[in-house]
Design a protein around this motif. Structure first.
Motif, PDB file in Angstrom:
ATOM      1  N   THR A  34       0.852  -1.182   0.000  1.00 27.28           N
ATOM      2  CA  THR A  34       0.000   0.000   0.000  1.00 27.28           C
ATOM      3  C   THR A  34       0.889   1.233   0.000  1.00 27.28           C
ATOM      4  OG1 THR A  34      -1.745  -1.147   1.211  1.00 27.28           O
ATOM      5  CG2 THR A  34      -1.810   1.254   1.227  1.00 27.28           C
ATOM      6  N   VAL A  35       0.657   2.105  -0.963  1.00 25.76           N
ATOM      7  CA  VAL A  35       1.435   3.337  -1.093  1.00 25.76           C
ATOM      8  C   VAL A  35       0.537   4.500  -0.696  1.00 25.76           C
ATOM      9  CG1 VAL A  35       2.731   4.820  -2.664  1.00 25.76           C
ATOM     10  CG2 VAL A  35       2.756   2.330  -2.992  1.00 25.76           C
ATOM     11  N   MET A  36       1.071   5.360   0.171  1.00 23.06           N
ATOM     12  CA  MET A  36       0.358   6.559   0.606  1.00 23.06           C
ATOM     13  C   MET A  36       1.311   7.746   0.506  1.00 23.06           C
ATOM     14  SD  MET A  36      -1.626   4.928   3.893  1.00 23.06           S
ATOM     15  CE  MET A  36      -2.880   6.189   4.020  1.00 23.06           C
ATOM     16  N   ALA A  37       0.778   8.944   0.684  1.00 18.54           N
ATOM     17  CA  ALA A  37       1.611  10.146   0.663  1.00 18.54           C
ATOM     18  C   ALA A  37       2.718  10.015   1.709  1.00 18.54           C
ATOM     19  CB  ALA A  37       0.759  11.380   0.939  1.00 18.54           C
ATOM     20  N   HIS A  38       3.861  10.583   1.409  1.00 22.42           N
ATOM     21  CA  HIS A  38       5.034  10.604   2.295  1.00 22.42           C
ATOM     22  C   HIS A  38       5.693   9.234   2.444  1.00 22.42           C
ATOM     23  CE1 HIS A  38       3.501  14.568   3.167  1.00 22.42           C
ATOM     24  NE2 HIS A  38       2.391  14.047   3.664  1.00 22.42           N
ATOM     25  N   HIS A  39       5.418   8.324   1.507  1.00 21.04           N
ATOM     26  CA  HIS A  39       6.034   6.997   1.537  1.00 21.04           C
ATOM     27  C   HIS A  39       7.543   7.139   1.339  1.00 21.04           C
ATOM     28  CE1 HIS A  39       6.878   2.818   0.518  1.00 21.04           C
ATOM     29  NE2 HIS A  39       5.644   2.501   0.873  1.00 21.04           N
ATOM     30  N   ALA A  40       8.291   6.285   1.967  1.00 22.53           N
ATOM     31  CA  ALA A  40       9.745   6.282   1.781  1.00 22.53           C
ATOM     32  C   ALA A  40      10.067   5.985   0.317  1.00 22.53           C
ATOM     33  CB  ALA A  40      10.380   5.222   2.675  1.00 22.53           C
ATOM     34  N   PRO A  41      11.093   6.625  -0.225  1.00 21.18           N
ATOM     35  CA  PRO A  41      11.468   6.352  -1.619  1.00 21.18           C
ATOM     36  C   PRO A  41      11.782   4.864  -1.815  1.00 21.18           C
ATOM     37  CG  PRO A  41      12.614   8.287  -0.804  1.00 21.18           C
ATOM     38  CD  PRO A  41      11.935   7.649   0.380  1.00 21.18           C
ATOM     39  N   THR A  42      11.148   4.289  -2.807  1.00 22.66           N
ATOM     40  CA  THR A  42      11.292   2.861  -3.083  1.00 22.66           C
ATOM     41  C   THR A  42      11.126   2.622  -4.572  1.00 22.66           C
ATOM     42  OG1 THR A  42      10.207   2.373  -0.968  1.00 22.66           O
ATOM     43  CG2 THR A  42      10.361   0.563  -2.519  1.00 22.66           C
ATOM     44  N   MET A  43      11.844   1.646  -5.075  1.00 17.50           N
ATOM     45  CA  MET A  43      11.611   1.170  -6.432  1.00 17.50           C
ATOM     46  C   MET A  43      11.408  -0.335  -6.313  1.00 17.50           C
ATOM     47  SD  MET A  43      13.670   1.844  -9.935  1.00 17.50           S
ATOM     48  CE  MET A  43      12.967   3.457 -10.146  1.00 17.50           C
ATOM     49  N   THR A  44      10.349  -0.845  -6.947  1.00 13.26           N
ATOM     50  CA  THR A  44      10.045  -2.268  -6.845  1.00 13.26           C
ATOM     51  C   THR A  44       9.537  -2.800  -8.171  1.00 13.26           C
ATOM     52  OG1 THR A  44       8.834  -3.945  -5.569  1.00 13.26           O
ATOM     53  CG2 THR A  44       7.673  -1.892  -6.018  1.00 13.26           C
ATOM     54  N   THR A  45       9.760  -4.076  -8.384  1.00 13.96           N
ATOM     55  CA  THR A  45       9.196  -4.714  -9.565  1.00 13.96           C
ATOM     56  C   THR A  45       7.747  -5.094  -9.262  1.00 13.96           C
ATOM     57  OG1 THR A  45      10.091  -6.845  -8.865  1.00 13.96           O
ATOM     58  CG2 THR A  45      11.375  -5.590 -10.470  1.00 13.96           C
ATOM     59  N   ILE A  46       6.968  -5.189 -10.324  1.00 11.92           N
ATOM     60  CA  ILE A  46       5.541  -5.490 -10.216  1.00 11.92           C
ATOM     61  C   ILE A  46       5.286  -6.846 -10.859  1.00 11.92           C
ATOM     62  CG2 ILE A  46       3.223  -4.740 -10.920  1.00 11.92           C
ATOM     63  CD1 ILE A  46       4.593  -2.880  -8.894  1.00 11.92           C
ATOM     64  N   LYS A  47       4.508  -7.677 -10.178  1.00 10.02           N
ATOM     65  CA  LYS A  47       4.117  -8.964 -10.749  1.00 10.02           C
ATOM     66  C   LYS A  47       2.696  -8.832 -11.305  1.00 10.02           C
ATOM     67  CE  LYS A  47       2.344 -10.852  -6.426  1.00 10.02           C
ATOM     68  NZ  LYS A  47       2.442 -11.926  -5.460  1.00 10.02           N
ATOM     69  N   PRO A  48       2.260  -9.774 -12.120  1.00 12.71           N
ATOM     70  CA  PRO A  48       0.879  -9.713 -12.597  1.00 12.71           C
ATOM     71  C   PRO A  48      -0.091  -9.680 -11.415  1.00 12.71           C
ATOM     72  CG  PRO A  48       2.106 -11.325 -13.857  1.00 12.71           C
ATOM     73  CD  PRO A  48       2.989 -10.906 -12.709  1.00 12.71           C
ATOM     74  N   GLY A  49      -1.040  -8.774 -11.484  1.00 15.64           N
ATOM     75  CA  GLY A  49      -2.002  -8.643 -10.399  1.00 15.64           C
ATOM     76  C   GLY A  49      -2.898  -7.440 -10.598  1.00 15.64           C
ATOM     77  N   VAL A  50      -3.591  -7.076  -9.530  1.00 10.61           N
ATOM     78  CA  VAL A  50      -4.549  -5.975  -9.584  1.00 10.61           C
ATOM     79  C   VAL A  50      -4.007  -4.783  -8.808  1.00 10.61           C
ATOM     80  CG1 VAL A  50      -6.901  -5.242  -9.012  1.00 10.61           C
ATOM     81  CG2 VAL A  50      -6.478  -7.586  -9.795  1.00 10.61           C
ATOM     82  N   VAL A  51      -4.030  -3.617  -9.443  1.00 14.74           N
ATOM     83  CA  VAL A  51      -3.684  -2.350  -8.806  1.00 14.74           C
ATOM     84  C   VAL A  51      -4.999  -1.730  -8.350  1.00 14.74           C
ATOM     85  CG1 VAL A  51      -2.731  -0.040  -9.155  1.00 14.74           C
ATOM     86  CG2 VAL A  51      -1.666  -2.013 -10.269  1.00 14.74           C
ATOM     87  N   LYS A  52      -5.093  -1.411  -7.064  1.00 18.79           N
ATOM     88  CA  LYS A  52      -6.321  -0.844  -6.500  1.00 18.79           C
ATOM     89  C   LYS A  52      -6.066   0.617  -6.158  1.00 18.79           C
ATOM     90  CE  LYS A  52      -7.494  -5.348  -4.715  1.00 18.79           C
ATOM     91  NZ  LYS A  52      -7.724  -6.199  -3.579  1.00 18.79           N
ATOM     92  N   VAL A  53      -6.807   1.498  -6.822  1.00 14.63           N
ATOM     93  CA  VAL A  53      -6.605   2.939  -6.690  1.00 14.63           C
ATOM     94  C   VAL A  53      -7.777   3.555  -5.940  1.00 14.63           C
ATOM     95  CG1 VAL A  53      -6.254   5.089  -7.957  1.00 14.63           C
ATOM     96  CG2 VAL A  53      -5.381   2.935  -8.904  1.00 14.63           C
ATOM     97  N   HIS A  54      -7.468   4.333  -4.903  1.00 16.76           N
ATOM     98  CA  HIS A  54      -8.482   5.072  -4.141  1.00 16.76           C
ATOM     99  C   HIS A  54      -8.226   6.557  -4.396  1.00 16.76           C
ATOM    100  CE1 HIS A  54     -10.360   5.984   0.064  1.00 16.76           C
ATOM    101  NE2 HIS A  54     -11.128   6.370  -0.927  1.00 16.76           N
ATOM    102  N   SER A  55      -9.002   7.124  -5.309  1.00 23.40           N
ATOM    103  CA  SER A  55      -8.811   8.510  -5.735  1.00 23.40           C
ATOM    104  C   SER A  55      -9.180   9.496  -4.635  1.00 23.40           C
ATOM    105  CB  SER A  55      -9.663   8.811  -6.969  1.00 23.40           C
ATOM    106  OG  SER A  55      -9.282   7.998  -8.033  1.00 23.40           O
ATOM    107  N   ALA A  56      -8.594  10.682  -4.719  1.00 21.74           N
ATOM    108  CA  ALA A  56      -8.905  11.747  -3.766  1.00 21.74           C
ATOM    109  C   ALA A  56     -10.382  12.122  -3.833  1.00 21.74           C
ATOM    110  CB  ALA A  56      -8.025  12.964  -4.040  1.00 21.74           C
ATOM    111  N   SER A  57     -11.003  11.911  -4.987  1.00 20.98           N
ATOM    112  CA  SER A  57     -12.428  12.208  -5.159  1.00 20.98           C
ATOM    113  C   SER A  57     -13.323  11.162  -4.491  1.00 20.98           C
ATOM    114  CB  SER A  57     -12.767  12.279  -6.649  1.00 20.98           C
ATOM    115  OG  SER A  57     -12.599  11.002  -7.246  1.00 20.98           O
ATOM    116  N   GLY A  58     -12.716  10.072  -4.008  1.00 14.00           N
ATOM    117  CA  GLY A  58     -13.479   9.003  -3.371  1.00 14.00           C
ATOM    118  C   GLY A  58     -13.744   7.823  -4.293  1.00 14.00           C
ATOM    119  N   LYS A  59     -13.482   8.001  -5.567  1.00  9.25           N
ATOM    120  CA  LYS A  59     -13.707   6.941  -6.554  1.00  9.25           C
ATOM    121  C   LYS A  59     -12.659   5.838  -6.394  1.00  9.25           C
ATOM    122  CE  LYS A  59     -13.570   6.613 -11.577  1.00  9.25           C
ATOM    123  NZ  LYS A  59     -13.447   7.394 -12.804  1.00  9.25           N
TER     124      LYS A  59
END
Length: 135
Positions: A34-59
């Motif tokens: 889970t990535v949120m504001a002020h997260h520590a700098p990180t670089m990571t590889t991504i595997k096949p899966g679902v990205v879940k986005v919670h927009s500032a608008s609530g969507k």
């Protein structure tokens, strides 16, 4: 109230999303992250899966990704996907096609390392296929 940050989801074909978000759950190679504001700098590889986005608008929006990497900074996150599609646009036939293509490539693979990566990729796609069917 949680701080917002900029999230971009990019595939070779197009920019799928660029907006302010509250949080994003990404399928990192070591597990969901889970990535949120002020997260520590990180670089990571991504595997096949679902990205879940919670927009500032609530969507809330979900995208299926087929590998890539994420660059995470305190002020934002950019996910560069090998391929990505909104989850509602993905059908089981497309996943089956990708699994079969990977299996065909596995049959022709000559090097152990390449075979191992393909076997892992097929396993991840099969897991993804099962989780998409349940939703």
């Amino acid at each position: 109230m949680a701080d917002n940050f900029n999230f971009e989801l990019v595939s070779p074909e197009r920019l799928l999303l660029s907006e302010q978000v509250i949080d994003v759950v990404i399928p990192a190679s070591e597990g969901e992250m889970t990535v949120m504001a002020h997260h520590a700098p990180t670089m990571t590889t991504i595997k096949p899966g679902v990205v879940k986005v919670h927009s500032a608008s609530g969507k809330k929006q979900d995208y299926v990704v087929f590998g890539g990497f994420a660059d995470i900074l305190p002020t934002g996150c950019t996910l560069l996907a090998e391929s990505a599609i909104p989850v509602e646009d993905l059908n089981q036939d497309e996943l089956t096609r990708r699994i079969n293509a990977a299996k065909a490539e596995l049959e022709d693979a000559e090097h152990h390392e390449h075979k191992s990566r393909l076997e892992h990729f097929i396993m991840e796609l099969t897991h993804l296929s099962g989780s998409i069917q349940k939703d």
